[in-house]
Each structure stands twice: as structure tokens, then as C-alpha cells.
Design a protein around this motif. Sequence first.
Motif, PDB file in Angstrom:
ATOM      1  N   LEU A 261      11.293   6.289   1.170  1.00 10.74           N
ATOM      2  CA  LEU A 261      10.149   6.243   0.265  1.00 10.74           C
ATOM      3  C   LEU A 261       8.883   6.279   1.106  1.00 10.74           C
ATOM      4  O   LEU A 261       8.772   5.552   2.101  1.00 10.74           O
ATOM      5  N   ARG A 262       7.944   7.129   0.727  1.00 14.02           N
ATOM      6  CA  ARG A 262       6.685   7.218   1.479  1.00 14.02           C
ATOM      7  C   ARG A 262       5.657   6.273   0.854  1.00 14.02           C
ATOM      8  O   ARG A 262       5.246   6.457  -0.296  1.00 14.02           O
ATOM      9  N   VAL A 263       5.250   5.278   1.635  1.00 12.09           N
ATOM     10  CA  VAL A 263       4.338   4.226   1.163  1.00 12.09           C
ATOM     11  C   VAL A 263       3.049   4.296   1.958  1.00 12.09           C
ATOM     12  O   VAL A 263       3.078   4.335   3.202  1.00 12.09           O
ATOM     13  N   GLY A 264       1.919   4.319   1.261  1.00 14.62           N
ATOM     14  CA  GLY A 264       0.626   4.395   1.935  1.00 14.62           C
ATOM     15  C   GLY A 264      -0.226   3.171   1.663  1.00 14.62           C
ATOM     16  O   GLY A 264      -0.385   2.756   0.506  1.00 14.62           O
ATOM     17  N   TYR A 265      -0.759   2.569   2.723  1.00 16.51           N
ATOM     18  CA  TYR A 265      -1.688   1.435   2.604  1.00 16.51           C
ATOM     19  C   TYR A 265      -3.099   1.955   2.878  1.00 16.51           C
ATOM     20  O   TYR A 265      -3.353   2.515   3.950  1.00 16.51           O
ATOM     21  N   VAL A 266      -4.032   1.760   1.941  1.00 12.02           N
ATOM     22  CA  VAL A 266      -5.419   2.193   2.111  1.00 12.02           C
ATOM     23  C   VAL A 266      -6.297   0.954   2.260  1.00 12.02           C
ATOM     24  O   VAL A 266      -6.330   0.094   1.375  1.00 12.02           O
ATOM     25  N   SER A 267      -7.021   0.867   3.376  1.00 10.79           N
ATOM     26  CA  SER A 267      -7.829  -0.329   3.612  1.00 10.79           C
ATOM     27  C   SER A 267      -8.904  -0.085   4.658  1.00 10.79           C
ATOM     28  O   SER A 267      -8.705   0.678   5.601  1.00 10.79           O
ATOM     29  N   SER A 268     -10.027  -0.780   4.479  1.00 10.13           N
ATOM     30  CA  SER A 268     -11.084  -0.780   5.499  1.00 10.13           C
ATOM     31  C   SER A 268     -10.916  -1.955   6.459  1.00 10.13           C
ATOM     32  O   SER A 268     -11.717  -2.122   7.384  1.00 10.13           O
ATOM     33  N   ASP A 269      -9.880  -2.768   6.236  1.00 12.49           N
ATOM     34  CA  ASP A 269      -9.744  -4.030   6.969  1.00 12.49           C
ATOM     35  C   ASP A 269      -8.536  -4.078   7.891  1.00 12.49           C
ATOM     36  O   ASP A 269      -8.087  -5.158   8.284  1.00 12.49           O
ATOM     37  N   LEU A 270      -8.007  -2.920   8.249  1.00 16.60           N
ATOM     38  CA  LEU A 270      -6.885  -2.885   9.183  1.00 16.60           C
ATOM     39  C   LEU A 270      -7.428  -3.009  10.602  1.00 16.60           C
ATOM     40  O   LEU A 270      -7.398  -2.089  11.410  1.00 16.60           O
ATOM     41  N   ARG A 271      -7.897  -4.190  10.915  1.00 13.72           N
ATOM     42  CA  ARG A 271      -8.592  -4.497  12.175  1.00 13.72           C
ATOM     43  C   ARG A 271      -8.647  -6.014  12.297  1.00 13.72           C
ATOM     44  O   ARG A 271      -7.930  -6.718  11.582  1.00 13.72           O
ATOM     45  N   GLN A 272      -9.507  -6.524  13.194  1.00  9.77           N
ATOM     46  CA  GLN A 272      -9.634  -7.977  13.335  1.00  9.77           C
ATOM     47  C   GLN A 272     -10.398  -8.527  12.133  1.00  9.77           C
ATOM     48  O   GLN A 272     -11.618  -8.697  12.145  1.00  9.77           O
ATOM     49  N   HIS A 273      -9.660  -8.788  11.109  1.00 11.02           N
ATOM     50  CA  HIS A 273     -10.168  -9.221   9.815  1.00 11.02           C
ATOM     51  C   HIS A 273      -9.037 -10.019   9.172  1.00 11.02           C
ATOM     52  O   HIS A 273      -7.868  -9.845   9.524  1.00 11.02           O
ATOM     53  N   ALA A 274      -9.349 -10.887   8.220  1.00 12.15           N
ATOM     54  CA  ALA A 274      -8.312 -11.707   7.590  1.00 12.15           C
ATOM     55  C   ALA A 274      -7.182 -10.854   7.035  1.00 12.15           C
ATOM     56  O   ALA A 274      -5.999 -11.206   7.155  1.00 12.15           O
ATOM     57  N   VAL A 275      -7.525  -9.705   6.445  1.00 11.27           N
ATOM     58  CA  VAL A 275      -6.500  -8.825   5.890  1.00 11.27           C
ATOM     59  C   VAL A 275      -5.676  -8.187   7.006  1.00 11.27           C
ATOM     60  O   VAL A 275      -4.451  -8.083   6.917  1.00 11.27           O
ATOM     61  N   GLY A 276      -6.351  -7.760   8.071  1.00  9.26           N
ATOM     62  CA  GLY A 276      -5.635  -7.178   9.208  1.00  9.26           C
ATOM     63  C   GLY A 276      -4.680  -8.172   9.837  1.00  9.26           C
ATOM     64  O   GLY A 276      -3.528  -7.827  10.174  1.00  9.26           O
ATOM     65  N   PHE A 277      -5.139  -9.426   9.998  1.00  5.35           N
ATOM     66  CA  PHE A 277      -4.258 -10.461  10.541  1.00  5.35           C
ATOM     67  C   PHE A 277      -3.038 -10.646   9.641  1.00  5.35           C
ATOM     68  O   PHE A 277      -1.908 -10.774  10.106  1.00  5.35           O
ATOM     69  N   ALA A 278      -3.282 -10.685   8.312  1.00  6.65           N
ATOM     70  CA  ALA A 278      -2.210 -10.961   7.356  1.00  6.65           C
ATOM     71  C   ALA A 278      -1.146  -9.867   7.353  1.00  6.65           C
ATOM     72  O   ALA A 278       0.049 -10.149   7.237  1.00  6.65           O
ATOM     73  N   LEU A 279      -1.574  -8.612   7.488  1.00  7.66           N
ATOM     74  CA  LEU A 279      -0.638  -7.497   7.326  1.00  7.66           C
ATOM     75  C   LEU A 279       0.080  -7.090   8.612  1.00  7.66           C
ATOM     76  O   LEU A 279       1.070  -6.359   8.559  1.00  7.66           O
ATOM     77  N   SER A 280      -0.403  -7.543   9.759  1.00  8.87           N
ATOM     78  CA  SER A 280       0.126  -7.038  11.035  1.00  8.87           C
ATOM     79  C   SER A 280       1.640  -7.162  11.141  1.00  8.87           C
ATOM     80  O   SER A 280       2.366  -6.180  11.365  1.00  8.87           O
ATOM     81  N   GLU A 281       2.146  -8.375  11.008  1.00 10.97           N
ATOM     82  CA  GLU A 281       3.585  -8.563  11.181  1.00 10.97           C
ATOM     83  C   GLU A 281       4.358  -7.960  10.020  1.00 10.97           C
ATOM     84  O   GLU A 281       5.458  -7.420  10.209  1.00 10.97           O
ATOM     85  N   LEU A 282       3.814  -8.037   8.827  1.00 13.06           N
ATOM     86  CA  LEU A 282       4.490  -7.455   7.671  1.00 13.06           C
ATOM     87  C   LEU A 282       4.748  -5.967   7.880  1.00 13.06           C
ATOM     88  O   LEU A 282       5.856  -5.469   7.612  1.00 13.06           O
ATOM     89  N   LEU A 283       3.740  -5.257   8.380  1.00 16.75           N
ATOM     90  CA  LEU A 283       3.913  -3.826   8.628  1.00 16.75           C
ATOM     91  C   LEU A 283       4.961  -3.575   9.711  1.00 16.75           C
ATOM     92  O   LEU A 283       5.717  -2.603   9.653  1.00 16.75           O
TER      93      LEU A 283
END
Length: 681
Positions: A261-283
Motif C-alpha cells: 500500500l502506498r502511504v503518503g505523509y504530508v507535513s511542514s514539521d518533518l524536522r526538529q519539531h514536536a511532530v517530527g520528534f513524534a513521528l521519527s520512530e513510528l516511520l
Amino acid sequence: MTVSTPIVPDPNAPLLNLLGRARNQQLSLAELFQTAEALAAGGATLPAIELYKTWIAFNDTNPLLHLAYFNFAVSLSKAGDTAATIHALRAAIRMSPQFGQAHINLGRTLEDCGLTGQAVQQWRTFADATADVTPDKINNRLLSLQHIGRVLEATGNLEEAEAALWQAMELQPSRTEAAQHWISLRMRQCKWPVVAPSTHITSRQFMDAMSSMTIACYTDDPLFHMAKAHRYCQATVGRPVDLKAFVRKPVRHKSGTGQRLRVGYVSSDLRQHAVGFALSELLELHDKSNVEVFAYYCGEPVVLDQTQARIKLAVDHWCDITKLSDVDAARQIVADEIDVLIDVNGYTKHARTKIFAYRPAPVIVNFCGYPGTMASPYHQYMIADDQIVPPENELYYTEKVLRIPCNQPVDRKRTVNPRPTRAAVGLPEDAFVFASFNGMQKITANCFARWMAILTATPGSVLWLLVGDDSVNERVKQMAEQAGVAPERLIFAGKTQNPDHLARIGLADLFLDTFPYGAHSTAADAITQGLPVLTVAGKSFASRFCASIVVAAGIPELVCKSPDDYVRQAVAFAKDPARLAVVKASLQQQRETCALRDMPALARRLEELFWQMQGEAERGETPVPDLRNLDLYYEVGAELAAANIDFEEDEAYRQRYRAQLSILNDFAPLSPDARLWTAAV
């Protein structure tokens, strides 16, 4: 009319102290207005006049001096000093020749003196001076004032920034940009009440101006949050004008085929940001034999960003779409044949919501970056959990809600430096330390009052907060003193690198959450470092998120039923360290086994949900967002939100809406919806 910039007043401050601050240019214009108004309201008109007179004499370079003269004139008029009133109004006009209200008041004063000819001439002077005012000139003035406010805020001149934005708001109250920024600025400065309608700006206009994120800090009203999001989507995103030129692809049948399945994450926060921290290991944990992961970055360029570098390695495909137009970015997503597209921004900074309006993937999901419903026609699913969205609360969301164990991903690999001593961070060694590391904008007057009640009931305790601007810290300390709490009991944690901040969190004894917008990743950080978090679960996504984290960590007893319960529990924990020690031991025991930190299980559950969405799409069962009557809910919500009720039981809250909807229905019958105005009503 008086020009008013609301701020928490200090009417009990000795007059001599106020006069001294005015002479030393330490009394802001906003404080001058509010303090003088408080003095006058208490019958101390002459001291108010003396304060204005002193401030004007020693602050003659202030760019808003004409406003001080105008309010000075109002006070003089109330005191019956007509001659001085005329002098003050003429001074205001000399400084600001197109200050309309000064011209109007001067004309009225002259008329009251029997000088009707001079009064008419005064008004004619203003009418002639503004004869060439055009919509273009008004718009340019508005934009100039907004830019002034933006730049002054960036340079730390917060009071002057507020004043410039206030002028922009009064110039065109129906335009929301300046008011939205002004409200946000006041929230960041803990200036309460946040909104105070003036002669020119109504409560409704303030409600209209609040952004979808700001309103969540202001009121725990999920129906209004939903209607606000829908209104924002209509106004700023809408329907793309070039839909005919955009070619979408049908659903690809993949279930049972062995294809990924092709899954796309769209975000401006894939960096040193609370969202980036949260998603790093999950990805990193996604099963790449099951899903093929695309990351579409739409944020600011970064250099030497370790979090972004890590995410790039974790995903199968990294695509920077920052420089692409919305339609070209959507075409790129179509070309990549994305099956499930995840909006990780929502209505936040640098969001590219218009990309989703093209529906470049068969399935579009709201997850992780935005605390609420998107209320758009094209976000079909929202991923949440049972705590944030219990089944009975699904009516507050337009998407179909699918659930994971906890909505807050965490990164178990984050660097944490060695824990310092309390003395090293300015904390007393033997005091009970309450802490709240939420941003200042989340602190409300009611929340602060609860904290002061807790400190009053627990002598010797301290409250540890994140540092703000110097003026904000000083204001917060002054408000503590007014509440009977010694200002030195408030301690501010300075800015530091994230590994150092994580290290110091555990020095506190109990984290006090804010309401109605509670802690998100901040709460997860605290619990990860062994610090229990006390929270109140409200009705909205933002007010229930922290409860989700607390429950997922295995300490549901720290979710309070009401603000009063929150105060009682906080005091009880401070007075019974043994009870708190049991909670901390429980946190430590469950640390690696609780749902909050079980990232492999979260990754598997997300993949199950992605495939569930895919299956529904293949069967033609993709849900259609329910947008019925949202304009009506907005009308009702804007009125009810202006009351700024702090906390309310669910049934009472819903009944308020039903009562208002019933009134509207009596005027003109309403079409039924699946929320509070059903066919059975």
C-alpha cells in the motif's frame, strides 16, 4: 468613547508609584489607560487626570501620544473642565490630523458651549480632510498597520505591536487578520480578558477573528471548533478553480494481491519539531513489506537537522514540495500513485491544505498534527483514540473516526542528558514543585486562578513554568502577588536544548495541565521522564488529548472529573508524598510496557487502519464527510462562545445548543442533521 487596550488592571497600586513610573517612561500606554479608567470608575477622577497629565509630560516622544491626549480629554470632560478638554482634544488633532473621534468630540464640546458655528466648522474640517479617502487607501493603511504590528512583535515591542494592531482592527473590524494576530499576541502575554469588545469591535467580530487553533485555547466547545474549521476551510481553501485540468486516478485494487500500500505523509514539521520528534520512530517501524512510505515535506528549508535526516532514512521516498504550486504538488502525489494520503498539518503554520482539495489520493486522513476535525469535504477519516473521541463524541467530527491505542506517538530513541540537580536549575531542594511546561498561550485566567488556589493551599510549594518574555514573566508574578501568592514562588525555566530540557523535567513533583487546551507532546515528555501529569478531561480534542496520554501511561486516576477535582487532587498529592510516590513507582514499572511507548504495536495498528480504509475505498464505501448545518452551528457557537464558560457538563453544554437551535427553528424550520438537530427533534 475612550480608546481602550484591555489589560489586567492594578487599581490598588499607590498613585505615587504610578506617577513615578510615568515620569520614568516605565508605564505603558495600555497600563495608563486601564489604570486611569479603574481610578475614574472608583470615583478617583482627579488622580486619573493627574496620571494622564504626568504621563503626557514625560512621554512626549511616544508615537501614540495623541491617544493619551484623547483619553485625557475624556477624563477632563467628566470632571467638568471644559477649557482643558478643548485644549487636550486640539492637541490630539495637531498630532494626528485625521483622528476622527477627536474631531467629533471637539465639535460636540464646542456645540455644548453654544458655539454651533465652530462645531460645524470642526466637523467640516475633518470631512474635507478625508474627502479623498478611497478603498485603496484604507486597505493600504490597514496593511501598513498590520505590518507594523508584525515587525514590532518580532523585535519584542509587544505593547506597541498591540497598539498598531488595535488601530488596524478598528479601521476595518470585519477583516480578521489583525484581530486574529492581536488575540494570539495577548494570549502569549497572559493578558486577560483576552477579548474586550470596544465601541467599534463587537464580541461576534472577535469570535470570527479567532483562528481554528486559537479558539481551542479560548473555549472547550467542540461544536464551535468544528464549525470554525469548516468556515475557515470555506474561506481560505474552498474549491480549486482548475479542477477540470486536474486528472485523478481511480482506486487501485490491492487487497489480497500482495502489493504494498502506498502511504503518503504530508507535513511542514518533518524536522526538529514536536511532530517530527513524534513521528521519527513510528516511520522507522513501518513494515516496508506491507506499506511503501512517501514523505512530502512542505516546511521551511533546514540545515543540519538531525530529525529530518533521520526521517529521510526512515521513509522509502522523500519529496520536498515546498517550491511546487498546490496543483503541481497534487499532480506529483497522483503520479506517485498514493493510496492513502495523511494530512499531518491540519490548519497549522505552513499547511498546504489546498493540495488535499484536489483529492490527489482516493483516501485522505487527518492524523497527528491538528487537534480537531478538519470539517472539510475531502478529509474522509480521522485517526484518534477512545479517550480523545469516545463514541458519544463522534458527532463533533465530520470525518469517520478510526482508533489507535494512543494518539501521541513517541520516540523512544530521543537523547536525554544526565539529570541536573534542583539547585542547578534554580529550584529549592526541599519544596514541593508543581510544574507546567505548556506555552503561555494555553494559560487562561481561570487556569491561573486554580494554580494560585493550589499554591495557597500548599504553603512552601513552588510553580515551575517555561520562561516567556520579561514583561510576561513580570506580569504573571504581579498577578500571583495580587492573588496572595509570593511572586518568588513562581520559578521560570530558561530556554535550553531539548536533551537538557528532557533531563530537567523529572526534577518536578507534579505536572499541572492547562485547560481547555492541554498538553500534547509536552505531557508525553513529562511522563516519559517519570513526572506524573494531572489533567482535566473536557469535551474537545484539545482538552482530552492529555487525558489520552495519562491513561495510555497507566495512571488513569490522574484524569480529573472537573476543575474543582483538579485543585483537590493537586493539593492532596502535595500533602501526601507517599501517595504520589505510588503513582511515580507505577509509572516507572509500566514505562516500557504501557500503550504510550509501545511503538511497534502503534505502527502495526496504523497499517491495519490504512488497509481498512483501502478496502472500504475498493468497495465504494469511503465515507462522505457530514457537513450539514455547520453554518447554523457556527452562528449558535459564536454567540455561546462569547460567554467564555470555563467548564460545563456534557448534557448542559448540548442543551444550550439545542435551545438556541430551537429558537432558530421557530423562526425558520431547520433541516435535520446527525448531531443535535435530528429528525426526531
